[in-house]
Design a protein around this motif. Structure first.
Motif, PDB file in Angstrom:
ATOM      1  N   ASN A 246      45.709  10.793  22.876  1.00 38.15           N
ATOM      2  CA  ASN A 246      46.763  11.025  22.288  1.00 38.15           C
ATOM      3  C   ASN A 246      47.840   9.787  22.532  1.00 38.15           C
ATOM      4  O   ASN A 246      47.601   8.979  23.105  1.00 38.15           O
ATOM      5  N   SER A 248      50.853   9.958  23.699  1.00 38.86           N
ATOM      6  CA  SER A 248      51.810  10.333  24.697  1.00 38.86           C
ATOM      7  C   SER A 248      52.079   9.303  25.898  1.00 38.86           C
ATOM      8  O   SER A 248      53.408   9.106  26.351  1.00 38.86           O
ATOM      9  N   LYS A 260      61.878   5.085  19.977  1.00 36.10           N
ATOM     10  CA  LYS A 260      60.674   5.588  19.239  1.00 36.10           C
ATOM     11  C   LYS A 260      60.534   4.634  17.987  1.00 36.10           C
ATOM     12  O   LYS A 260      61.314   4.796  17.056  1.00 36.10           O
ATOM     13  N   GLU A 517      55.900  15.351  29.231  1.00 38.06           N
ATOM     14  CA  GLU A 517      55.850  16.592  28.497  1.00 38.06           C
ATOM     15  C   GLU A 517      54.443  17.273  28.597  1.00 38.06           C
ATOM     16  O   GLU A 517      54.381  18.651  28.681  1.00 38.06           O
ATOM     17  N   GLU A 518      53.378  16.326  28.730  1.00 38.28           N
ATOM     18  CA  GLU A 518      52.162  17.097  28.955  1.00 38.28           C
ATOM     19  C   GLU A 518      51.931  17.891  30.425  1.00 38.28           C
ATOM     20  O   GLU A 518      51.395  18.875  30.394  1.00 38.28           O
ATOM     21  N   GLY A 566      47.615  17.529  25.998  1.00 37.77           N
ATOM     22  CA  GLY A 566      48.217  16.653  24.554  1.00 37.77           C
ATOM     23  C   GLY A 566      48.329  18.093  23.596  1.00 37.77           C
ATOM     24  O   GLY A 566      49.357  18.263  22.962  1.00 37.77           O
ATOM     25  N   HIS A 567      47.331  18.843  23.522  1.00 42.53           N
ATOM     26  CA  HIS A 567      47.546  19.930  22.631  1.00 42.53           C
ATOM     27  C   HIS A 567      48.293  21.005  23.086  1.00 42.53           C
ATOM     28  O   HIS A 567      49.100  21.356  22.190  1.00 42.53           O
ATOM     29  N   ALA A 569      50.879  20.565  24.691  1.00 44.73           N
ATOM     30  CA  ALA A 569      52.442  19.862  24.798  1.00 44.73           C
ATOM     31  C   ALA A 569      52.928  20.019  23.189  1.00 44.73           C
ATOM     32  O   ALA A 569      53.970  20.401  22.987  1.00 44.73           O
ATOM     33  N   GLU A 570      51.632  19.895  22.217  1.00 45.21           N
ATOM     34  CA  GLU A 570      52.280  19.844  20.778  1.00 45.21           C
ATOM     35  C   GLU A 570      52.147  21.192  20.243  1.00 45.21           C
ATOM     36  O   GLU A 570      52.723  21.109  19.040  1.00 45.21           O
ATOM     37  N   ASN A 571      51.527  22.178  20.796  1.00 43.83           N
ATOM     38  CA  ASN A 571      51.527  23.378  20.160  1.00 43.83           C
ATOM     39  C   ASN A 571      52.026  24.549  21.235  1.00 43.83           C
ATOM     40  O   ASN A 571      51.346  25.596  21.482  1.00 43.83           O
ATOM     41  N   ARG A 572      53.172  24.253  21.727  1.00 49.08           N
ATOM     42  CA  ARG A 572      53.857  25.140  22.720  1.00 49.08           C
ATOM     43  C   ARG A 572      54.209  26.564  21.917  1.00 49.08           C
ATOM     44  O   ARG A 572      53.997  27.434  22.959  1.00 49.08           O
ATOM     45  N   LYS A 579      45.825  29.576  22.040  1.00 51.61           N
ATOM     46  CA  LYS A 579      45.486  28.476  23.083  1.00 51.61           C
ATOM     47  C   LYS A 579      44.178  28.617  23.479  1.00 51.61           C
ATOM     48  O   LYS A 579      43.436  27.761  23.670  1.00 51.61           O
TER      49      LYS A 579
END
Length: 641
Positions: A246, A248, A260, A517-518, A566-567, A569-572, A579
């Motif tokens: 990803n 990140s 960004k 984040e991850e 990464g997944h 972190a993106e799908n909290r 999950k």
């Protein structure tokens, strides 16, 4: 019609504070930017309980003069912008004049500061935007800000904060970005009394990267230094072999500010095109330097969103800079073949004697007993160069099993009893032939069996190392995607284990460096990961330690963990069952045989047998496992009907 009211100062400040201070990390971001603007060379950030109850930022910058201290906490009071013209070329990190006022509106603040010319420092207390004390104090040159009880007077906002670990990791990400943006400043980060980051501040970006991300990440970097059309690009990009699942770990800095930028991201990935597999992304720590008037940073109070006056020069500079670095630094290493060394002169067997030796064909030995016997014989035989050339010496020094051969005192190597130098004749090769392994590559017998409906099933073959052809009866041809079929079977196996999958303990634990984040997402889902077969623990500073993994997972563990992180972190917001189901999908996909992998006929037969038993129709991603072609359809295509 509702009456229009003018809000009092306190309520207005609470509303305005929400634009700047969203969480403790917002406070640290604003204050670290102020320390850099003040010319500090050493900055210490200390937090407790995720920064909610205590935050302290100390620097050795220029300090604040006594008469300016109260003014610093007024809204839109700043020393960095004086007129409208200054907004066209902002060269400082802070300029809006809202940070201190917004922080003071929602917390208790204690300020200690002293300039170089002042003999005594200043201690200033302010709570909820109301001044309490301003007095003399002894302190070093620079500024120290202590924030306590963030959002104490706005409980509604307090309840939206995350756990202490999550908020603390968000602050750690802010400090990381500050350290990478200014490697000439030494940053020290203390978390609940423990030092988790300390950069050297020697101006070398690679040393800062090493302190933030560790050895493994730093070793996979390539330096970049390029300038084109007034845009300078410098820093580091990852080697193609060190790519990530990803984006990140992509860090871009514009004129010393973490931003960004979609322009920089797309241009870098375009430069990597052809060097990375689909679904892989490069990592980077890239600095961009452009003219201050060519960029607008006054887009959002967070100052992370930017707009370029002309994006084309930036795109081209990043693209050519990254492309040049890849061509120069990631070239394959040259292969140097050394010339064979000259063999030492040794006595050899006469040609006539060689012709009389029995000729044996020695194929590759597969029999373990025969291989062990051959090895022991070879080890027992002395080196020809070590055998004495005189019969007397040979008899005295020869190994016991070769000293005599039953022919009186003749030496088995010389065949003589005199003291003359003779040619050495090695022992004859035994007449017993070595066993020859069976031909393991012989094709298996045709696979024919009856399925559940008593229809004969015959394995026809495989195409493109991906699709299996199976004839069912006399009227159907079934084409099976072996990856999809295997993936579905592994997925069902994981689900059947009911959260207790088979695990394998790693001989040496694997460390994986993640973005903050991850890292936070992994720590929040340790129990969920354990149900999927991963035993992980916190290793500190954005790194997790992997001790065991699902037994079926044999791929690159670092890449697998990074993709999972990464997944998460993106799908909290996903529920735990979603999950866990995704984790099963991911593990099964990685463990399944891949399209294009060569499979033996036995493996294909086993896969077909499993499909007949389990009636698998779709892979976990919804793709069909197999399709059926009717005989009449084929005959129609060939004009037989």
């Amino acid at each position: 019609m509702p009456k229009i009211n003018v809000l009092d100062k306190h309520v207005a400040e609470l509303i305005a504070a929400g634009e700047v201070v969203e969480r403790p990390a917002s406070v640290i971001k604003e204050l670290t930017e102020n320390t850099i603007d003040a010319g500090a060379t050493a900055v210490t950030v200390e937090i407790k309980h995720g920064g909610i109850t205590f935050m302290r930022v100390t620097d050795n910058g220029c300090g604040i003069a006594r008469e300016d201290v109260p003014l610093a906490f007024l809204r839109h009071a700043t020393s960095k912008v004086r007129s409208q013209a200054d907004l066209a070329h902002i060269g400082t990190l802070g300029f809006r004049g809202e940070a201190l006022a917004s922080i003071a509106a929602v917390s208790h603040i204690e300020l200690l500061t002293r300039t170089e010319k002042e003999l005594a420092g200043t201690r200033y207390l302010i709570s909820g935007g109301e001044e309490e004390t301003c007095e003399d104090a002894g302190c070093a040159q620079g500024t120290t800000l202590v924030m306590r009880d963030l959002f104490y007077n706005t409980p509604a906002r307090m309840k939206f904060l995350k756990k202490d670990v999550t908020e603390g990791n968000a602050i750690a990400a802010v400090v990381d970005h500050a350290a990478l943006s200014h490697p000439e400043v030494s940053f020290r980060f203390l978390r609940d009394g423990k030092e988790v980051l300390h950069t050297p501040g020697d101006g070398k970006l690679k040393n800062a990267v090493f302190a933030v991300f560790g050895r493994e990440f730093t070793q996979g970097l390539i330096p970049v230094s390029y300038e084109l059309n007034g845009v300078k690009v410098w820093g580091f990009i990852s080697k193609p072999v060190a790519s990530r699942p990803n984006r990140s770990m992509q860090n871009f800095f514009l004129n010393g500010r973490y931003v960004k930028s979609k322009t920089a991201m797309v241009s870098m990935e375009q430069a990597f095109k052809g060097s990375l597999m689909v679904g892989r992304f490069p990592a980077c720590v890239l600095h961009l330097q452009v003219d201050f008037s060519a960029v607008d940073v006054n887009v959002h109070p967070s100052k992370m969103e930017i707009r370029f006056m002309n994006e084309k020069p930036v795109f081209e500079a990043v693209y050519h800079g990254v492309k040049t670095a890849l061509q120069q630094e990631d070239a394959p290493s040259a292969l140097h073949l050394a010339a064979p060394a000259a063999k030492p002169a040794v006595l050899r067997t006469p040609a006539a004697a060689v012709e009389q030796l029995p000729l044996r064909t020695a194929p590759c030995v597969h029999d373990s007993a025969a291989f062990s016997h051959a090895s022991s014989v070879q080890q027992a035989m002395p080196d020809v160069r070590d055998i004495p050339l005189h019969a007397k010496d040979a008899e005295e020094n020869a190994p016991p099993n070769f000293a005599k051969n039953g022919l009186g005192k003749e030496n088995s190597f010389t065949g003589k009893t005199t003291g003359k130098t003779e040619e050495i004749v090695p022992p004859a090769i035994p007449d017993t032939p070595l066993p020859v392994a069976s031909d393991v590559s012989a094709p298996p017998e045709p696979y024919v069996q009856q399925n559940a409906e008593d229809v004969p099933v015959k394995l026809v073959g495989e195409a493109f190392h991906t699709y299996i052809f199976v004839q069912q009866g006399q009227d159907e041809l079934r084409i099976i995607d072996k990856h999809a079929a295997h993936e579905r079977m592994l997925y069902e196996k994981l689900k059947a284990q009911a959260g207790e999958p088979e695990q394998q303990m790693l001989l040496a634990p694997v460390t994986v460096t993640l973005s903050k984040e991850e890292y936070t997402a992994v720590l929040q889902n340790l129990e969920l990961l354990a149900k999927a077969g991963f035993a992980m623990e916190d290793f500190g500073a954005g790194t997790v330690l992997v001790r065991s993994v699902p037994v079926m997972l044999q791929e690159d563990l670092s890449s697998a963990v990074a993709e999972i992180a990464g997944h998460l972190a993106e799908n909290r917001t996903d529920v735990g069952t979603e999950k866990l189901d995704w984790l099963y999908h991911n593990i099964a996909c990685r463990a399944a045989v891949k399209a294009g992998d060569e499979s033996s006929p036995q493996e294909l037969i086993h896969l077909v047998e499993c499909l007949e038993r389990e009636d698998v129709r779709y892979c976990p991603h919804g793709r069909p496992v197999s399709i059926v072609l009717k005989r009449k359809d084929l005959e129609h295509q060939f004009g037989r009907l």
